[in-house]
Scaffold this active site. Structure first.
Site, mmCIF file in Angstrom:
data_model
loop_
_atom_site.group_PDB
_atom_site.id
_atom_site.type_symbol
_atom_site.label_atom_id
_atom_site.label_comp_id
_atom_site.label_asym_id
_atom_site.label_seq_id
_atom_site.Cartn_x
_atom_site.Cartn_y
_atom_site.Cartn_z
ATOM 1 N N SER A 71 52.152 -18.000 57.628
ATOM 2 C CA SER A 71 51.645 -18.676 56.426
ATOM 3 C C SER A 71 50.249 -18.194 56.003
ATOM 4 C CB SER A 71 51.643 -20.189 56.639
ATOM 5 O OG SER A 71 52.971 -20.660 56.692
ATOM 6 N N LYS A 108 55.348 -32.638 61.874
ATOM 7 C CA LYS A 108 55.978 -32.917 60.567
ATOM 8 C C LYS A 108 56.400 -34.374 60.362
ATOM 9 C CE LYS A 108 57.800 -28.397 59.248
ATOM 10 N NZ LYS A 108 58.950 -27.713 58.637
ATOM 11 N N GLY A 124 75.018 -27.284 61.364
ATOM 12 C CA GLY A 124 73.835 -27.838 62.025
ATOM 13 C C GLY A 124 73.417 -29.138 61.374
ATOM 14 N N GLY A 158 70.156 -30.787 62.383
ATOM 15 C CA GLY A 158 68.804 -31.078 62.865
ATOM 16 C C GLY A 158 67.821 -31.253 61.717
HETATM 17 P P1 ATR Z 1 65.682 -27.608 63.512
HETATM 18 O O1 ATR Z 1 64.465 -28.394 63.111
HETATM 19 O O2 ATR Z 1 65.471 -26.124 63.563
HETATM 20 O O3 ATR Z 1 66.878 -27.979 62.716
HETATM 21 P P2 ATR Z 1 66.683 -29.258 65.665
HETATM 22 O O4 ATR Z 1 66.318 -30.494 64.918
HETATM 23 O O5 ATR Z 1 66.413 -29.191 67.133
HETATM 24 O O6 ATR Z 1 65.952 -27.988 65.058
HETATM 25 O O7 ATR Z 1 68.253 -28.963 65.404
HETATM 26 C C1 ATR Z 1 68.928 -27.871 65.966
HETATM 27 C C2 ATR Z 1 70.334 -27.792 65.380
HETATM 28 O O8 ATR Z 1 70.944 -26.582 65.846
HETATM 29 C C3 ATR Z 1 71.253 -28.926 65.807
HETATM 30 O O9 ATR Z 1 72.205 -29.133 64.795
HETATM 31 C C4 ATR Z 1 71.906 -28.333 67.065
HETATM 32 O O10 ATR Z 1 73.153 -28.905 67.413
HETATM 33 P P3 ATR Z 1 73.216 -30.273 68.290
HETATM 34 O O11 ATR Z 1 72.880 -31.392 67.345
HETATM 35 O O12 ATR Z 1 74.625 -30.346 68.770
HETATM 36 O O13 ATR Z 1 72.222 -30.113 69.395
HETATM 37 C C5 ATR Z 1 72.098 -26.904 66.643
HETATM 38 N N1 ATR Z 1 72.168 -25.945 67.750
HETATM 39 C C6 ATR Z 1 71.147 -25.473 68.483
HETATM 40 N N2 ATR Z 1 71.594 -24.624 69.435
HETATM 41 C C7 ATR Z 1 72.952 -24.551 69.287
HETATM 42 C C8 ATR Z 1 73.992 -23.826 69.945
HETATM 43 N N3 ATR Z 1 73.737 -23.002 70.960
HETATM 44 N N4 ATR Z 1 75.270 -24.010 69.488
HETATM 45 C C9 ATR Z 1 75.542 -24.827 68.479
HETATM 46 N N5 ATR Z 1 74.596 -25.539 67.811
HETATM 47 C C10 ATR Z 1 73.319 -25.404 68.204
#
Ligand code: ATR
Length: 286
Positions: free
Chosen positions: A27, A76, A137, A139
């Protein structure tokens, strides 16, 4: 946007980003290039802030007449409690990535999702309205994107996640904004068969695990739009494989640039020099 920059007391705009870790943030390079290109006097600095010092840091920004700042991991969500006002984006998403300091008041925005959608529309699709969109995803990153996508009125928005409950919960939170549903990633084959636009928001495929894809490439229909939030590498395996199925591909660099561009415009009320910002980020990779 007004074309006139509202001058701060000292004629110099102080901006920055608070986070931990912060040393490798792109940034500062991007925003300092933007200030230079736009002819605005100021500086954007990386600020390492520990969670227990968050309130003191925010008060310090006010005391030192910062015009605003970005907020990144891990602050955040916690920063919400120090805001005097929240934009609708931050309220819905429950996280702030941009703060504007307006006459001693702290106003929180979230430009991640809206930045992503602006980049998708500039670079890959003419419209999202009426489309079947699939988000992989559930998250924090998915939250911002689901919010911004729903403002564009897709026909349907389906969230697929390894943990089905999180996809269902996320869909429930945004039901008021449109037709959104959440399922287990096990439903990928049926759901993706209907998709016009597929977006990966997980970290699957990110450096150093660049040989992975979040779903089997066999489930991606020929010729659709495939987008990945990851920008390291610039082209993930999901995108490379999709390209071989005649898909239009869209990487994560644009989201980073546009979330910054929208923040820049909130602070300075001048149009952000998007191409100069993109060049600065690309240059900082080498
Ligand atoms: P971010 O802020 O980057 O979204 P996060 O809130 O930790 O980070 O969310 C990570 C997302 O990636 C989640 O949807 C997670 O799935 P889960 O809810 O089942 O944990 C997904 N994710 C991370 N690693 C993964 C993997 N190896 N396979 C499948 N989904 C994954």
């Amino acid at each position: 946007l007004t074309t006139e920059v509202t001058r701060p007391v000292n004629g110099y705009y102080l901006l920055g980003v608070i986070g931990n870790p912060i040393a490798h943030s792109k940034s500062p390079a991007m925003h300092n290039a933007a200030l230079l290109e736009a002819g605005v006097q100021g500086a954007y600095v990386p600020l390492h802030v520990e969670p227990e010092n968050l309130q003191a840091a925010v008060m310090g920004m006010k005391a030192m007449n910062f015009r605003g700042f970005n907020v990144t991991i891990p602050h955040k969500v916690d920063i919400l409690s120090y805001m005097d006002e929240l934009d609708e984006s931050a309220r819905f998403i429950g996280a702030v990535n941009t703060v504007v300091i307006e006459h001693d008041r702290l106003i929180g925005y979230n430009t991640d999702g809206v930045g992503y959608v602006r980049s998708l529309k500039e670079e890959a699709v003419s419209t999202i309205e009426g489309m079947h969109v699939v988000v992989i995803g559930a998250g924090g990153a998915a939250r911002g994107i689901v919010y911004a996508l729903l403002l564009e009125q897709p026909q349907s928005l389906t969230i697929l996640n390894r943990t089905a409950e999180k996809a269902e919960e996320l869909a429930k939170d945004f039901k008021v904004l449109g037709n959104v549903n959440g399922y287990s990633i096990d439903s990928a084959e049926q759901v993706l068969a209907q998709a016009d636009i597929v977006i990966n928001t997980t970290s699957v495929g990110m450096h150093p695990h660049t040989d992975q894809t979040p779903v089997s490439i066999h489930h991606i229909p020929e010729g659709i739009v495939v987008s990945d939030l990851i920008y390291n590498p610039l082209e993930t395996k999901l995108l490379t494989d999709s390209k071989h199925k005649n898909c239009i591909i869209h990487g994560g660099l644009g989201m980073f640039v546009y979330q910054g561009a929208i923040a820049f415009e909130h602070w300075l009320h001048v149009q952000a020099p998007v191409e100069a910002m993109r060049r600065a980020v690309l240059a900082s990779f080498t």
